[in-house]
Design a protein around this motif. Structure first.
Motif, PDB file in Angstrom:
ATOM      1  N   ARG A   1       0.476  -1.550  13.552  1.00 38.22           N
ATOM      2  CA  ARG A   1       0.611  -1.218  12.297  1.00 38.22           C
ATOM      3  C   ARG A   1      -0.761  -0.557  11.548  1.00 38.22           C
ATOM      4  O   ARG A   1      -1.854  -1.098  11.943  1.00 38.22           O
ATOM      5  CB  ARG A   1       0.781  -2.565  11.358  1.00 38.22           C
TER       6      ARG A   1
ATOM      7  N   THR B   1       3.831   7.652   9.803  1.00 39.72           N
ATOM      8  CA  THR B   1       4.479   6.508  10.166  1.00 39.72           C
ATOM      9  C   THR B   1       5.632   6.815  11.074  1.00 39.72           C
ATOM     10  O   THR B   1       6.330   5.770  11.681  1.00 39.72           O
ATOM     11  CB  THR B   1       4.521   5.308   9.279  1.00 39.72           C
TER      12      THR B   1
ATOM     13  N   ARG C   1       3.214  10.994   2.627  1.00 41.08           N
ATOM     14  CA  ARG C   1       2.174  10.619   3.512  1.00 41.08           C
ATOM     15  C   ARG C   1       2.585   9.319   4.408  1.00 41.08           C
ATOM     16  O   ARG C   1       2.687   9.354   5.692  1.00 41.08           O
ATOM     17  CB  ARG C   1       0.762  10.002   2.782  1.00 41.08           C
ATOM     18  N   ARG C   2       3.205   8.434   3.909  1.00 39.51           N
ATOM     19  CA  ARG C   2       3.898   7.316   4.676  1.00 39.51           C
ATOM     20  C   ARG C   2       4.848   7.627   5.698  1.00 39.51           C
ATOM     21  O   ARG C   2       4.846   7.391   6.967  1.00 39.51           O
ATOM     22  CB  ARG C   2       4.305   6.138   3.896  1.00 39.51           C
ATOM     23  N   HIS C   3       5.618   8.555   5.089  1.00 41.71           N
ATOM     24  CA  HIS C   3       6.859   9.051   6.051  1.00 41.71           C
ATOM     25  C   HIS C   3       6.213  10.013   7.215  1.00 41.71           C
ATOM     26  O   HIS C   3       6.557   9.766   8.295  1.00 41.71           O
ATOM     27  CB  HIS C   3       7.729   9.922   5.181  1.00 41.71           C
TER      28      HIS C   3
ATOM     29  N   TRP D   1      -5.610   4.106   6.829  1.00 41.10           N
ATOM     30  CA  TRP D   1      -4.938   4.944   5.816  1.00 41.10           C
ATOM     31  C   TRP D   1      -6.198   5.739   5.220  1.00 41.10           C
ATOM     32  O   TRP D   1      -6.147   6.941   4.798  1.00 41.10           O
ATOM     33  CB  TRP D   1      -4.423   4.116   4.855  1.00 41.10           C
TER      34      TRP D   1
END
Length: 243
Positions: free
Chosen positions: A120, A144, A139-141, A126
């Motif tokens: 994780r 990750t 950004r998360r998509h 980040w």
């Protein structure tokens, strides 16, 4: 498809945009402006229509997504020649560099002192890879999605994104804090990602580096990487790129 086209599709699979569509084989991608790769049309394969018509579709998609129209082509490919003939020009204003070298090399298997691959992302990861400890949805998509490992080194003096795409390890977003440089952290991160990827079936590593990023190219050459091909970003010759 030839080897360069196949490799481009594999890299695209490791770097998924928030919104995707297709024009024949071409991939339309948008992710709120986060990175060129996730906000461009990948012109690989047959668009199923004349290229000028396909480029009109690229413009329409970009307008609908609120991003500038950009096409990603393999250098010296038939698609690139067709895009140039349609009046598009190299995106020399692209902040990260419009001409990119795609490198292939071995998996790291040396000492990785102080480096590990987490399941994780941490706040420090980040910060280094995305420039913020509170990344937004795009950004998360992008960072990750998929089978991802989150490499960190020496209490996150460095970080890297490791992604599986078939039997390839895709490396991106490798960053080392200024105060931790010249300590071998980049090499340690690459070495840590190798066993992580090998355990998931990887046999080789692929990464993408702007051709003017001399320090990164020197690092990867020392690790045994060689250039497979290059790609380039194109934009319409006359277009409002302020979006």
């Amino acid at each position: 498809m030839d080897a360069s086209e196949t490799l481009e599709l594999r890299c695209a699979d490791a770097w998924r945009a928030v919104t995707e569509d297709k024009i024949g084989d071409w991939r339309l991608r948008a992710a709120g402006g986060f990175t060129g790769r996730a906000n461009s049309a990948l012109a690989v394969g047959d668009p199923g229509m004349p290229v000028p018509q396909a480029l009109d579709r690229v413009r329409e998609f970009a307008r609908d997504q609120g991003i500038p129209p950009v096409v990603h082509t393999i250098v010296d490919s038939a698609a690139e020649r067709a895009v140039a003939a349609a009046g598009w020009v190299p995106d020399t204003g692209h902040a990260a560099g419009h001409l990119v070298s795609v490198l292939l090399g071995p998996l790291g298997d040396g000492p990785c002192d102080g480096a590990e691959v987490l399941s994780r992302p941490t706040s420090a990861w980040w910060e280094l890879t995305a420039g913020t400890t509170e990344p937004g949805p795009a950004r998360r998509h992008v960072l990750t999605t998929g089978e991802i490992g989150y490499g960190v080194a020496q209490i996150t003096g460095g970080a890297v994104r490791a992604a599986m795409t078939g039997d390839l390890l895709h490396i991106s977003r490798l960053a080392v804090r200024p105060g931790h440089r010249r300590r071998g952290l980049a090499k340690a991160l690459m070495a840590a990602c190798g066993p992580w990827a090998a355990a998931r079936g990887a046999t080789r590593c692929v990464l993408q580096v702007a051709v003017d990023n001399a320090p990164a190219l020197a690092l990867y050459e020392a690790l045994g990487f060689g250039e497979h091909h290059r790609y380039r970003y194109w934009v319409p010759a006359c277009e409002d790129r302020s979006l």
